[in-house]
Design a protein around this motif. Structure first.
Motif, mmCIF file in Angstrom:
data_model
loop_
_atom_site.group_PDB
_atom_site.id
_atom_site.type_symbol
_atom_site.label_atom_id
_atom_site.label_comp_id
_atom_site.label_asym_id
_atom_site.label_seq_id
_atom_site.Cartn_x
_atom_site.Cartn_y
_atom_site.Cartn_z
ATOM 1 N N LEU A 18 0.853 -1.185 0.000
ATOM 2 C CA LEU A 18 0.000 0.000 0.000
ATOM 3 C C LEU A 18 0.887 1.232 0.000
ATOM 4 C CD1 LEU A 18 -2.775 -0.770 2.677
ATOM 5 C CD2 LEU A 18 -3.120 -0.498 0.213
ATOM 6 N N ARG A 19 0.365 2.308 -0.548
ATOM 7 C CA ARG A 19 1.066 3.593 -0.488
ATOM 8 C C ARG A 19 0.158 4.606 0.194
ATOM 9 N NH1 ARG A 19 2.524 8.018 -5.128
ATOM 10 N NH2 ARG A 19 4.554 8.707 -4.334
ATOM 11 N N LEU A 20 0.589 5.084 1.332
ATOM 12 C CA LEU A 20 -0.152 6.091 2.064
ATOM 13 C C LEU A 20 0.303 7.482 1.649
ATOM 14 C CD1 LEU A 20 -0.123 4.579 5.674
ATOM 15 C CD2 LEU A 20 -1.664 4.074 3.763
ATOM 16 N N SER A 21 -0.652 8.407 1.640
ATOM 17 C CA SER A 21 -0.339 9.802 1.342
ATOM 18 C C SER A 21 -0.820 10.683 2.474
ATOM 19 C CB SER A 21 -1.014 10.245 0.043
ATOM 20 O OG SER A 21 -0.552 9.512 -1.063
ATOM 21 N N CYS A 22 -0.126 11.769 2.686
ATOM 22 C CA CYS A 22 -0.507 12.738 3.707
ATOM 23 C C CYS A 22 -0.459 14.121 3.068
ATOM 24 C CB CYS A 22 0.436 12.659 4.898
ATOM 25 S SG CYS A 22 0.137 13.935 6.143
ATOM 26 N N ALA A 23 -1.629 14.702 2.876
ATOM 27 C CA ALA A 23 -1.714 16.055 2.321
ATOM 28 C C ALA A 23 -1.675 17.058 3.464
ATOM 29 C CB ALA A 23 -3.001 16.214 1.528
ATOM 30 N N VAL A 24 -0.771 17.992 3.350
ATOM 31 C CA VAL A 24 -0.580 18.993 4.403
ATOM 32 C C VAL A 24 -1.105 20.336 3.928
ATOM 33 C CG1 VAL A 24 1.101 20.085 5.922
ATOM 34 C CG2 VAL A 24 1.465 17.731 5.132
ATOM 35 N N SER A 25 -1.989 20.928 4.713
ATOM 36 C CA SER A 25 -2.490 22.261 4.369
ATOM 37 C C SER A 25 -1.480 23.284 4.867
ATOM 38 C CB SER A 25 -3.851 22.500 5.025
ATOM 39 O OG SER A 25 -3.730 22.528 6.426
ATOM 40 N N GLY A 35 6.806 12.702 10.506
ATOM 41 C CA GLY A 35 6.791 11.270 10.731
ATOM 42 C C GLY A 35 5.463 10.623 10.383
ATOM 43 N N TRP A 36 5.532 9.323 10.170
ATOM 44 C CA TRP A 36 4.345 8.478 10.101
ATOM 45 C C TRP A 36 4.285 7.696 11.409
ATOM 46 C CZ3 TRP A 36 0.263 8.312 6.899
ATOM 47 C CH2 TRP A 36 0.376 8.924 5.644
ATOM 48 N N TYR A 37 3.097 7.676 11.989
ATOM 49 C CA TYR A 37 2.862 6.984 13.244
ATOM 50 C C TYR A 37 1.750 5.960 13.017
ATOM 51 C CZ TYR A 37 5.041 11.274 15.090
ATOM 52 O OH TYR A 37 5.885 12.328 15.335
ATOM 53 N N ARG A 38 1.635 5.011 13.933
ATOM 54 C CA ARG A 38 0.517 4.082 13.840
ATOM 55 C C ARG A 38 0.037 3.680 15.224
ATOM 56 N NH1 ARG A 38 3.561 -1.245 11.241
ATOM 57 N NH2 ARG A 38 4.804 -1.819 13.081
ATOM 58 N N GLN A 39 -1.244 3.338 15.258
ATOM 59 C CA GLN A 39 -1.843 2.884 16.506
ATOM 60 C C GLN A 39 -2.632 1.618 16.224
ATOM 61 O OE1 GLN A 39 -4.334 5.781 18.512
ATOM 62 N NE2 GLN A 39 -4.115 4.697 20.452
ATOM 63 N N SER A 70 8.847 9.212 2.223
ATOM 64 C CA SER A 70 9.354 10.246 1.331
ATOM 65 C C SER A 70 8.487 11.490 1.469
ATOM 66 C CB SER A 70 9.387 9.762 -0.127
ATOM 67 O OG SER A 70 8.082 9.432 -0.577
ATOM 68 N N ARG A 71 8.993 12.596 0.994
ATOM 69 C CA ARG A 71 8.238 13.839 1.066
ATOM 70 C C ARG A 71 8.448 14.633 -0.214
ATOM 71 N NH1 ARG A 71 10.529 17.060 6.136
ATOM 72 N NH2 ARG A 71 9.347 18.825 5.267
ATOM 73 N N ASP A 72 7.403 15.324 -0.632
ATOM 74 C CA ASP A 72 7.470 16.194 -1.795
ATOM 75 C C ASP A 72 7.064 17.578 -1.319
ATOM 76 O OD1 ASP A 72 7.072 17.652 -4.153
ATOM 77 O OD2 ASP A 72 6.366 15.907 -5.251
ATOM 78 N N ASN A 73 8.039 18.398 -1.008
ATOM 79 C CA ASN A 73 7.735 19.717 -0.453
ATOM 80 C C ASN A 73 6.954 20.584 -1.430
ATOM 81 O OD1 ASN A 73 9.034 18.960 1.877
ATOM 82 N ND2 ASN A 73 10.806 20.298 1.595
ATOM 83 N N THR A 77 3.188 17.133 0.406
ATOM 84 C CA THR A 77 2.707 15.770 0.621
ATOM 85 C C THR A 77 3.819 14.888 1.140
ATOM 86 O OG1 THR A 77 1.117 16.051 -1.191
ATOM 87 C CG2 THR A 77 1.530 13.812 -0.447
ATOM 88 N N VAL A 78 3.449 14.009 2.050
ATOM 89 C CA VAL A 78 4.362 13.013 2.596
ATOM 90 C C VAL A 78 3.791 11.634 2.261
ATOM 91 C CG1 VAL A 78 5.542 12.203 4.663
ATOM 92 C CG2 VAL A 78 4.858 14.598 4.478
ATOM 93 N N TYR A 79 4.663 10.708 1.926
ATOM 94 C CA TYR A 79 4.234 9.370 1.511
ATOM 95 C C TYR A 79 4.844 8.297 2.416
ATOM 96 C CZ TYR A 79 3.286 11.985 -2.785
ATOM 97 O OH TYR A 79 2.842 12.913 -3.696
#
Length: 113
Positions: A18-25, A35-39, A70-73, A77-79
């Motif tokens: 899987l590839r997770l994405s994180c969109a940052v406003s 960081g990526w965290y998990r619970q 990885s991150r794309d400034n 977005t962070v992946y």
């Protein structure tokens, strides 16, 4: 206020990816380390991987060689690329600065046959 919106989770069989994405406003360039965290169910929230603006990365031992952050400034977005997933990777995954601030909703990852 910077907000983080995670996506890309789902149900996958053991050994899958899987590839997770994180969109940052807002600009993530101002955030040196993300960081990526998990619970996991019934457990606390733990750091899985982190990356600096300079591209330096760190991983917990349990995901080394399987996960890549990885991150794309330019795209704010962070992946998190996750390969060879195992049932013990099942958790809600979040992205946040390191150290963390305000949490988003996260994205559920379930690894099961």
């Amino acid at each position: 206020q910077v907000r983080f919106v995670e996506s890309g989770g789902g149900l996958v069989q053991p050994g899958g990816s899987l590839r997770l994405s994180c969109a940052v406003s807002g600009s993530i360039f101002s955030i040196n380390t993300i960081g990526w965290y998990r619970q996991a169910p019934g457990k606390g929230r733990d750091l899985v991987a982190k990356i600096t603006n300079g591209g330096n990365t760190n991983y917990v031992d349990s995901v080394k060689g399987r996960f890549t952050i990885s991150r794309d400034n330019a795209k704010n977005t962070v992946y998190l690329q996750m390969n060879n997933l195992k049932p013990e990777d099942t958790a809600v995954y979040y992205c946040n600065p390191f150290p963390p601030t305000d949490w988003g909703q996260g994205t559920q990852v379930t690894v099961s046959s």
